[in-house]
Motif scaffolding. Structure first.
Motif, PDB file in Angstrom:
ATOM      1  N   LYS A 183       5.703  -2.155  -5.913  1.00 21.95           N
ATOM      2  CA  LYS A 183       6.444  -1.511  -5.170  1.00 21.95           C
ATOM      3  C   LYS A 183       7.866  -1.852  -4.503  1.00 21.95           C
ATOM      4  CE  LYS A 183       2.214   0.801  -3.201  1.00 21.95           C
ATOM      5  NZ  LYS A 183       2.872   2.023  -3.444  1.00 21.95           N
ATOM      6  N   GLU A 202       1.057  -3.629  -3.178  1.00 20.10           N
ATOM      7  CA  GLU A 202       1.246  -3.671  -1.887  1.00 20.10           C
ATOM      8  C   GLU A 202       2.800  -4.024  -1.624  1.00 20.10           C
ATOM      9  OE1 GLU A 202      -0.938  -3.357   0.402  1.00 20.10           O
ATOM     10  OE2 GLU A 202      -2.687  -3.725  -0.415  1.00 20.10           O
ATOM     11  N   ARG A 203       3.199  -3.667  -0.358  1.00 21.87           N
ATOM     12  CA  ARG A 203       4.488  -3.966   0.072  1.00 21.87           C
ATOM     13  C   ARG A 203       4.609  -5.400   0.638  1.00 21.87           C
ATOM     14  NH1 ARG A 203       3.582   1.362   1.329  1.00 21.87           N
ATOM     15  NH2 ARG A 203       4.829   2.727   0.394  1.00 21.87           N
ATOM     16  N   ALA A 211       9.786  -1.338   3.722  1.00 27.60           N
ATOM     17  CA  ALA A 211       9.263   0.135   3.153  1.00 27.60           C
ATOM     18  C   ALA A 211      10.802   0.786   3.074  1.00 27.60           C
ATOM     19  CB  ALA A 211       8.434   0.710   3.884  1.00 27.60           C
ATOM     20  N   ILE A 220       7.493   5.583   1.399  1.00 27.04           N
ATOM     21  CA  ILE A 220       7.478   6.447   2.643  1.00 27.04           C
ATOM     22  C   ILE A 220       8.733   6.999   3.249  1.00 27.04           C
ATOM     23  CG2 ILE A 220       7.287   5.631   5.165  1.00 27.04           C
ATOM     24  CD1 ILE A 220       5.176   3.446   4.432  1.00 27.04           C
ATOM     25  N   GLU A 275       5.751   8.425   9.386  1.00 28.06           N
ATOM     26  CA  GLU A 275       4.930   7.806   8.276  1.00 28.06           C
ATOM     27  C   GLU A 275       4.914   6.366   8.250  1.00 28.06           C
ATOM     28  OE1 GLU A 275       6.149   9.535   4.421  1.00 28.06           O
ATOM     29  OE2 GLU A 275       5.867  11.081   5.077  1.00 28.06           O
ATOM     30  N   PHE A 276       6.070   5.834   8.588  1.00 35.82           N
ATOM     31  CA  PHE A 276       6.035   4.247   8.516  1.00 35.82           C
ATOM     32  C   PHE A 276       5.143   3.469   9.631  1.00 35.82           C
ATOM     33  CE2 PHE A 276       8.377   0.361  10.041  1.00 35.82           C
ATOM     34  CZ  PHE A 276       8.054  -0.507   9.012  1.00 35.82           C
ATOM     35  N   TYR A 277       5.417   4.248  10.671  1.00 35.88           N
ATOM     36  CA  TYR A 277       4.522   3.551  11.742  1.00 35.88           C
ATOM     37  C   TYR A 277       2.852   3.966  11.698  1.00 35.88           C
ATOM     38  CZ  TYR A 277       8.597   1.623  14.095  1.00 35.88           C
ATOM     39  OH  TYR A 277       9.792   0.992  14.131  1.00 35.88           O
ATOM     40  N   GLN A 278       2.643   5.110  11.058  1.00 38.96           N
ATOM     41  CA  GLN A 278       1.215   5.316  10.781  1.00 38.96           C
ATOM     42  C   GLN A 278       0.764   4.348   9.913  1.00 38.96           C
ATOM     43  OE1 GLN A 278       1.110   9.330   9.279  1.00 38.96           O
ATOM     44  NE2 GLN A 278       1.583  10.225  11.510  1.00 38.96           N
ATOM     45  N   TYR A 279       1.565   3.902   8.982  1.00 44.77           N
ATOM     46  CA  TYR A 279       1.432   2.842   7.934  1.00 44.77           C
ATOM     47  C   TYR A 279       1.157   1.545   8.561  1.00 44.77           C
ATOM     48  CZ  TYR A 279       2.541  -0.300   4.163  1.00 44.77           C
ATOM     49  OH  TYR A 279       2.304  -1.479   3.296  1.00 44.77           O
ATOM     50  N   GLN A 308      -2.182   1.338  10.335  1.00 43.82           N
ATOM     51  CA  GLN A 308      -3.477   1.305   9.412  1.00 43.82           C
ATOM     52  C   GLN A 308      -3.373  -0.243   9.250  1.00 43.82           C
ATOM     53  OE1 GLN A 308      -2.485   3.928   6.335  1.00 43.82           O
ATOM     54  NE2 GLN A 308      -2.799   5.862   7.554  1.00 43.82           N
ATOM     55  N   LYS A 309      -2.513  -0.892   8.970  1.00 46.74           N
ATOM     56  CA  LYS A 309      -2.302  -2.357   8.474  1.00 46.74           C
ATOM     57  C   LYS A 309      -2.829  -2.999   9.754  1.00 46.74           C
ATOM     58  CE  LYS A 309      -1.014  -2.251   4.186  1.00 46.74           C
ATOM     59  NZ  LYS A 309      -2.070  -2.561   3.007  1.00 46.74           N
TER      60      LYS A 309
END
Length: 321
Positions: free
Chosen positions: A83, A197-198, A290, A298, A303-307, A310-311
C-alpha cells in the motif's frame, strides 16, 4: 449422466485453479525492506563520486556520510507494504519520508536507481510525496530541548540492518553514542511493516533515562491537528488530513501512541510532537500515511478519520494493530 460428469470436471478444475491462484497470492511477498549503497567509486570530502548501487543487508554508516552524499540510494533504508512506502534519512536529519504508491506492487528496488531527482516526480509507481524539510517527517526520533528538536548531528557510530520475512519486513538502526545537550546515550530503533497495512510499527529503546526523547510529524500552515483518545485513555492518536504533499493533493498522516508513555505534546517550529516519558524500557508506537492516489485508497477526510477510529478501537482491544 455424461453432462453431469463434464460439469463436475469443469467445477473441479475451477476449484483447483482458484486454489492455485489463492496459494500463489499468499506466497507473493507484500512487504519489502532494503538498503542500497554505492561501490566502486570514491569519497571526495562528504560526497561519493562514481560507483554503482548494490543492495546490502547491513551497513555501518561511514563517517564521511552526510545529507546528499550520493552514497545511499534515496538517502537511507526503505521499507514498504503493498500500500505505501517509507524511507529514513540515514544522516543527521534522521527524518522519515513517505513514498506514495499508485500500485499494489513492491517498487522500492526500482526507486532512485537514476539519482535523487526522479522520485520527486510522478512515475508509473508513484512518487515521494512528503516534504520533510527541517522536521521529523513522520514517526522518526529526535530530542526536544524545550525550544527546538535536536537531531542526530553528533553520533559515535550508526549501524543499520534490514530483514525480510513472510509476515513483515523491518529496518533496525542502532545509534551508538548519540550526544544531545549534556547527555550521551545509545538508541535502538526498529521499524516494521506488515502486508496489506499502511502503518509502520516503531519500537525504540534508550540505554538510559533522559528527558525529551520525542517523535512527531511535520506541520503545515493552516492544516488542522486532530487529537483523539480511546474512552479508557489507553491509546490515542494525533493526525492531520489536507493538501500536504508535493503534488499537491490530499494526504492523511497519523501517529498512534500509548497514553501512559507520553509526557507532553508540545509544538516545535516544524513539528507536532509527542515527548515520551524518560525510560530504559521499550516504547512502541505506530505511524502511517494515507494518500488519496493510493490504489483503492482513502479518498476523503471523513473516510480517513473513520479508518483511524477503527485502528484506535483495535489497539484498545488488542494492544496492537
Amino acid at each position: 449422466m455424461k453432462t453431469i460428469k463434464v460439469l463436475s470436471a469443469l467445477f473441479l478444475a475451477f476449484q483447483l485453479t482458484a486454489y492455485a491462484q489463492e496459494k500463489n497470492d499468499s506466497n507473493t511477498p507484500k512487504t519489502y525492506a532494503e538498503i542500497s549503497v554505492k561501490e566502486g567509486g570514491k569519497w571526495v570530502g562528504q560526497k561519493y563520486e562514481g560507483g554503482t548501487f548494490k543492495n546490502v543487508t547491513s551497513l555501518k554508516v561511514p563517517k564521511s556520510h552526510w545529507d546528499h552524499s550520493f552514497f545511499i540510494r534515496y538517502e537511507g533504508p526503505g521499507w514498504e507494504s503493498n500500500k505505501v512506502g517509507y524511507r529514513l534519512y540515514l544522516d543527521w536529519r534522521n527524518a522519515i519520508d513517505i513514498f506514495g504508491k499508485v500500485t499494489d506492487s513492491l517498487v522500492l528496488s526500482k526507486v532512485g536507481q537514476d539519482g535523487f531527482e526522479s522520485y520527486h516526480h510522478m512515475s508509473s509507481w508513484g512518487m515521494d510525496i512528503l516534504k520533510a524539510g527541517k522536521a521529523l517527517g513522520i514517526g522518526s526520533i529526535g530530542r526536544f530541548s524545550g525550544n527546538e528538536v535536536l537531531h542526530f548531528k553528533e553520533v559515535d557510530s550508526t549501524f543499520a540492518k534490514v530483514e525480510n520475512g513472510t509476515k513483515s519486513s523491518s529496518v533496525t538502526v542502532t545509534y551508538n553514542g548519540w550526544k544531545t545537550a549534556e547527555d550521551k546515550i545509545d538508541l535502538v530503533s526498529k521499524l516494521s511493516i506488515a502486508p496489506n497495512e499502511r502503518h509502520t510499527k516503531h519500537t525504540i529503546k534508550a540505554s538510559k533515562k533522559i528527558k525529551g526523547i520525542c517523535t512527531g510529524m511535520v506541520k503545515f500552515k493552516d492544516v488542522e491537528l486532530v487529537k483523539k483518545e480511546s474512552k479508557n485513555k489507553k491509546w490515542a492518536y494525533i493526525a492531520t488530513y489536507d493538501k500536504q504533499t508535493l503534488v499537491p493533493d490530499n494526504l492523511g498522516m497519523a501517529i498512534f501512541y500509548k497514553v501512559a508513555t507520553v509526557e507532553a505534546q508540545p509544538e516545535s517550529q516544524y513539528d507536532h510532537l509527542l515527548v515520551f516519558k524518560p525510560t530504559k524500557k521499550e516504547v512502541t508506537f505506530y505511524f502511517l500515511g494515507a494518500w488519496e492516489q493510493e490504489k483503492d485508497g482513502i479518498k476523503t477526510k471523513e473516510e480517513f478519520y473513520q479508518y483511524l477510529d477503527q485502528k484506535l478501537a483495535e489497539l484498545n482491544q488488542t494492544n496492537k494493530i
